[in-house]
Write a protein that holds these residues in place. Structure first.
Motif, PDB file in Angstrom:
ATOM      1  N   LEU A 336      10.244   5.622  19.063  1.00 43.88           N
ATOM      2  CA  LEU A 336       8.847   5.483  19.498  1.00 43.88           C
ATOM      3  C   LEU A 336       8.260   4.193  18.934  1.00 43.88           C
ATOM      4  N   PRO A 337       7.273   3.605  19.596  1.00 43.21           N
ATOM      5  CA  PRO A 337       6.645   2.400  19.059  1.00 43.21           C
ATOM      6  C   PRO A 337       6.137   2.641  17.634  1.00 43.21           C
ATOM      7  N   GLY A 338       6.426   1.706  16.754  1.00 45.87           N
ATOM      8  CA  GLY A 338       5.978   1.817  15.366  1.00 45.87           C
ATOM      9  C   GLY A 338       6.907   2.626  14.483  1.00 45.87           C
ATOM     10  N   VAL A 339       7.901   3.296  15.083  1.00 46.91           N
ATOM     11  CA  VAL A 339       8.853   4.099  14.307  1.00 46.91           C
ATOM     12  C   VAL A 339      10.183   3.343  14.281  1.00 46.91           C
ATOM     13  N   SER A 340      10.742   3.148  13.082  1.00 46.94           N
ATOM     14  CA  SER A 340      12.036   2.462  13.000  1.00 46.94           C
ATOM     15  C   SER A 340      13.138   3.488  12.782  1.00 46.94           C
ATOM     16  N   VAL A 341      14.166   3.403  13.600  1.00 45.76           N
ATOM     17  CA  VAL A 341      15.288   4.332  13.492  1.00 45.76           C
ATOM     18  C   VAL A 341      16.560   3.501  13.349  1.00 45.76           C
ATOM     19  N   ARG A 342      17.429   3.890  12.412  1.00 44.22           N
ATOM     20  CA  ARG A 342      18.720   3.221  12.317  1.00 44.22           C
ATOM     21  C   ARG A 342      19.824   4.266  12.188  1.00 44.22           C
ATOM     22  N   VAL A 343      21.008   3.887  12.674  1.00 43.67           N
ATOM     23  CA  VAL A 343      22.186   4.740  12.547  1.00 43.67           C
ATOM     24  C   VAL A 343      23.105   4.015  11.572  1.00 43.67           C
ATOM     25  N   VAL A 344      23.492   4.718  10.513  1.00 40.76           N
ATOM     26  CA  VAL A 344      24.170   4.042   9.402  1.00 40.76           C
ATOM     27  C   VAL A 344      25.546   4.658   9.160  1.00 40.76           C
ATOM     28  N   GLY A 345      26.558   3.817   9.085  1.00 38.30           N
ATOM     29  CA  GLY A 345      27.925   4.285   8.848  1.00 38.30           C
ATOM     30  C   GLY A 345      28.165   4.672   7.400  1.00 38.30           C
ATOM     31  N   GLU A 346      29.348   5.178   7.127  1.00 34.52           N
ATOM     32  CA  GLU A 346      29.631   5.719   5.793  1.00 34.52           C
ATOM     33  C   GLU A 346      29.507   4.689   4.680  1.00 34.52           C
ATOM     34  N   SER A 347      29.830   3.414   5.004  1.00 38.84           N
ATOM     35  CA  SER A 347      29.716   2.400   3.952  1.00 38.84           C
ATOM     36  C   SER A 347      28.344   1.721   3.973  1.00 38.84           C
ATOM     37  N   GLY A 348      27.410   2.326   4.702  1.00 39.02           N
ATOM     38  CA  GLY A 348      26.037   1.809   4.677  1.00 39.02           C
ATOM     39  C   GLY A 348      25.737   0.757   5.727  1.00 39.02           C
ATOM     40  N   GLN A 349      26.734   0.423   6.558  1.00 38.43           N
ATOM     41  CA  GLN A 349      26.504  -0.637   7.550  1.00 38.43           C
ATOM     42  C   GLN A 349      25.797  -0.063   8.782  1.00 38.43           C
ATOM     43  N   PRO A 350      24.887  -0.854   9.406  1.00 37.43           N
ATOM     44  CA  PRO A 350      24.236  -0.379  10.624  1.00 37.43           C
ATOM     45  C   PRO A 350      25.251  -0.251  11.762  1.00 37.43           C
ATOM     46  N   CYS A 351      25.202   0.837  12.493  1.00 39.29           N
ATOM     47  CA  CYS A 351      26.179   1.065  13.560  1.00 39.29           C
ATOM     48  C   CYS A 351      25.758   0.368  14.850  1.00 39.29           C
ATOM     49  N   GLY A 352      26.743  -0.137  15.548  1.00 37.99           N
ATOM     50  CA  GLY A 352      26.508  -0.682  16.886  1.00 37.99           C
ATOM     51  C   GLY A 352      26.644   0.432  17.915  1.00 37.99           C
ATOM     52  N   ALA A 353      26.551   0.047  19.192  1.00 35.93           N
ATOM     53  CA  ALA A 353      26.634   1.050  20.265  1.00 35.93           C
ATOM     54  C   ALA A 353      27.920   1.862  20.137  1.00 35.93           C
ATOM     55  N   ASP A 354      27.816   3.145  20.351  1.00 33.34           N
ATOM     56  CA  ASP A 354      28.943   4.086  20.363  1.00 33.34           C
ATOM     57  C   ASP A 354      29.574   4.356  19.000  1.00 33.34           C
ATOM     58  N   GLU A 355      29.026   3.742  17.935  1.00 33.20           N
ATOM     59  CA  GLU A 355      29.545   4.058  16.590  1.00 33.20           C
ATOM     60  C   GLU A 355      28.718   5.192  15.990  1.00 33.20           C
ATOM     61  N   ILE A 356      29.408   6.156  15.425  1.00 36.70           N
ATOM     62  CA  ILE A 356      28.716   7.348  14.929  1.00 36.70           C
ATOM     63  C   ILE A 356      28.311   7.183  13.465  1.00 36.70           C
ATOM     64  N   GLY A 357      27.074   7.573  13.157  1.00 40.65           N
ATOM     65  CA  GLY A 357      26.613   7.472  11.765  1.00 40.65           C
ATOM     66  C   GLY A 357      25.403   8.358  11.519  1.00 40.65           C
ATOM     67  N   GLY A 358      24.905   8.324  10.286  1.00 42.44           N
ATOM     68  CA  GLY A 358      23.734   9.123   9.906  1.00 42.44           C
ATOM     69  C   GLY A 358      22.464   8.481  10.447  1.00 42.44           C
ATOM     70  N   ILE A 359      21.546   9.300  10.927  1.00 45.86           N
ATOM     71  CA  ILE A 359      20.286   8.776  11.475  1.00 45.86           C
ATOM     72  C   ILE A 359      19.259   8.702  10.340  1.00 45.86           C
ATOM     73  N   GLU A 360      18.662   7.510  10.182  1.00 49.65           N
ATOM     74  CA  GLU A 360      17.631   7.310   9.152  1.00 49.65           C
ATOM     75  C   GLU A 360      16.373   6.764   9.814  1.00 49.65           C
ATOM     76  N   VAL A 361      15.248   6.993   9.165  1.00 50.97           N
ATOM     77  CA  VAL A 361      13.980   6.640   9.818  1.00 50.97           C
ATOM     78  C   VAL A 361      12.976   6.126   8.801  1.00 50.97           C
ATOM     79  N   SER A 362      12.128   5.208   9.253  1.00 54.18           N
ATOM     80  CA  SER A 362      10.958   4.843   8.445  1.00 54.18           C
ATOM     81  C   SER A 362       9.788   4.563   9.382  1.00 54.18           C
ATOM     82  N   GLY A 363       8.591   4.698   8.854  1.00 55.46           N
ATOM     83  CA  GLY A 363       7.407   4.457   9.689  1.00 55.46           C
ATOM     84  C   GLY A 363       6.214   5.229   9.155  1.00 55.46           C
ATOM     85  N   PRO A 364       5.046   5.008   9.769  1.00 55.49           N
ATOM     86  CA  PRO A 364       3.821   5.649   9.276  1.00 55.49           C
ATOM     87  C   PRO A 364       3.819   7.157   9.470  1.00 55.49           C
TER      88      PRO A 364
END
Ligand code: MCA
Ligand code: AMP
Length: 509
Positions: A336-364
């Protein structure tokens, strides 16, 4: 120096109420003797009377108002009054029983508990034991001491000034390892999400929301109600979901929100067709995965695509399928606008398309932490301040997010969360039970069904229905396993950990 605007969520919602206060805000359709109508003026006056009553109780600043009552327009008014009076709203599922309530009241130490008149006899002693000073009652048909007390108060109340960071609500959400955790949501968390969804889903004056969700969780209380209130739109209000009643009132509605089970049940209802939905502009699904099959059946029958979105008690809404653009089955859409979402792999790297990882979020929208649990709060945030959702997902090439699993051991049944650990701890304490494992298995109606596998103590014969009946007296009915299988031993790996995947394979059918 100019005074800053009041960040109290009620003040923000009320800015959206229409100037014509005689217009209908809520039409409650399932009371006895036909619809009951509440105007916008009624909302303002009744919530003012209740806010005056709350203010008269001498509650401490920041006091929690714990509420376990059946859904009714008055229960919504109590929520609004709590915001107006500057206290902290703490809604509790009506399915919770004495042991569960004892924990919530003991943990949250509210200044006021409101329960249904029928529950007063067992809730009041729990409240008294935890030194709660006030217990009032509210029934589904406007009976009880809360409204009787409010009737004596003025219907004029100046909404208390709050800052965005001030606490507005605590929502208990089950913990993976132990007891439930109270997610602390501020006025700013809730208003930022409400304003974002207002724009994103194009709420407009003249919308009519058919409100059939419970109002003790984020979906029905915040996402649905805030949307209608903020846009000054009428709600057709059902105290409980029933497909035939939805079909009867849908022709006058424009927006509906439900959990996937509700869509499955609507599709099972023969009278649910494109004709009754011809006035509808938006069907929204969330709280649990919407099966692509349900999405497709719905589109074929109704001629519209359900908009699936994703959220959590700790964060309100995070992602949504597009309003104007594509709605893709099996995905929860775009951040959503103003909400940041990232998918993070096991070693902490941001995942690209089709790579599976943990979903993390930040925002107001992201909560401030768990009530009285700073350790748990720290565990759930990364060093750079992102909240770990515990959901596992992946992006597609168009930036749409899919949830492919969960790192938390959680079952979602009909939109309600059940933590296996909690059910296992109840089972393990039962006479004759040596050990247990609780799993979710696919269920046509509830999406996932809570299922238990138990091992008996030597020489004991366990009876499935007796175990189920015993549990029903102790925990919320939706948490009680639909089936309990008795086995001689649980499969374990070399580390001694129960192999739940094997149990799911064996008992999934
Ligand atoms: C009722 N039962 C259930 C459930 N609901 N069992 C498992 N899972 C359930 N969800 C039990 C009843 O206690 C009863 O048990 C038996 O199933 C039959 O009840 P039935 O009459 O069929 O159920 P119902 O009363 O019609 O309720 C079904 C429901 C309800 C309408 C789908 O579960 C519901 O309102 N779900 C919505 C939950 C929701 O709002 N979630 C949002 C959470 P017995 O016969 O033994 O007594 S907020 C959230 O998740 C995040 C933030 C988000 O993204 O939204
Ligand atoms: P709660 O604890 O009630 O806030 O539930 C939040 C959880 O519900 C999330 O962490 C997800 O696992 C799940 N959830 C919510 N919306 C969706 C969705 N659209 N699809 C799949 N899971 C969802």
């Amino acid at each position: 120096m100019p005074r800053t605007a009041n960040a109290n969520l009620y003040a923000i919602l009320a800015a959206g109420f229409p100037a014509d206060r005689s217009a209908c805000a809520i039409e409650a359709v399932d009371g006895e003797g036909g619809s009951l109508y509440y105007t916008w003026g009624d909302i303002d006056r009744a919530s003012a009377r209740l806010a005056n009553l709350l203010a008269s109780l001498g509650l401490a600043a920041g006091a929690r108002v714990a509420v376990q009552v059946e859904k009714s327009p008055e229960a919504l008014l109590l929520y609004l009054a709590t915001l107006r009076a500057g206290y902290v709203y703490l809604p509790l599922n009506t399915a919770y029983q004495a042991g569960e309530l004892d924990y919530f009241i003991g943990n949250a130490t509210p200044g006021l508990v409101v329960c249904s008149p029928a529950a007063h006899a067992w809730v009041e002693p729990i409240a008294r034991q935890h030194k709660v000073r006030h217990v009032l009652t509210l029934g589904e048909q406007r009976q009880g001491s809360l409204l009787a007390g409010a009737a004596a108060h003025s219907d004029d109340f100046s909404t208390v000034r709050r800052r965005a960071g001030d606490l507005a609500a605590i929502l208990y959400t089950s913990g993976t390892t132990g007891r439930s955790k109270g997610a602390m949501l501020s006025h700013g968390n809730l208003s930022s999400n409400a304003l974002t969804l207002h724009q994103y889903w194009r709420w407009r004056r003249g919308d009519v929301l058919l409100h059939a969700l419970p109002i003790f969780h984020v979906h029905g209380l915040f996402v649905a109600s805030h949307g209608a209130l903020l846009s000054g739109s009428k709600m057709i209000w059902m105290n409980r979901f029933d497909p035939a009643t939805v079909v009867r009132h849908l022709p006058r509605a424009t927006v509906f929100m439900g959990v996937p089970t509700m869509y499955v049940r609507l599709l099972d209802h023969a009278a649910f067709d494109a004709g009754c939905a011809s006035n509808m502009r938006l069907f929204i699904s969330g709280s649990a995965p919407l099966l692509p099959d349900t999405f497709k059946q719905f589109e074929a029958r109704i001629g519209q695509r359900i908009l699936e979105r994703y959220g959590m008690s700790e964060t309100a809404m995070l992602t949504s399928n597009s309003y104007d653009g594509n709605r893709v089955a099996g995905t929860v859409g775009l951040p959503l606008p103003g909400v940041s979402v990232r998918v993070v792999g096991e070693s902490g790297q941001p995942c690209g398309a089709d790579e599976i990882g943990g979903i993390e979020v930040s925002g107001p929208n992201v909560f401030g932490g768990y009530w009285k649990m700073p350790e748990k709060t720290r565990e759930e945030f990364t060093a750079d301040g992102w909240f770990r959702t515990g959901d596992v997902g992946k992006w597609d090439a168009n930036g749409y997010l899919s949830i492919v699993g969960r790192s938390k051991d959680l079952i979602i049944s009909g939109g309600y969360n059940v933590y296996p650990k909690e059910i296992e701890s109840y089972l393990d304490e039962m006479p004759g039970v040596f050990e247990s494992a609780v799993i979710g298995v696919a269920h046509r109606d509830f999406g996932e069904a809570v299922t238990a596998v138990v091992v008996a103590q030597p020489g004991v014969t366990l009876d499935e229905s007796a175990l189920i009946a015993e549990l029903k007296g102790r925990i919320a009915a939706f948490k009680v396993p639909k089936r309990i299988h008795v086995v001689t031993e649980l499969p374990r790996n070399q580390m001694g950990k129960v192999q739940k995947n094997l149990l799911r394979e064996r008992f999934g059918a």
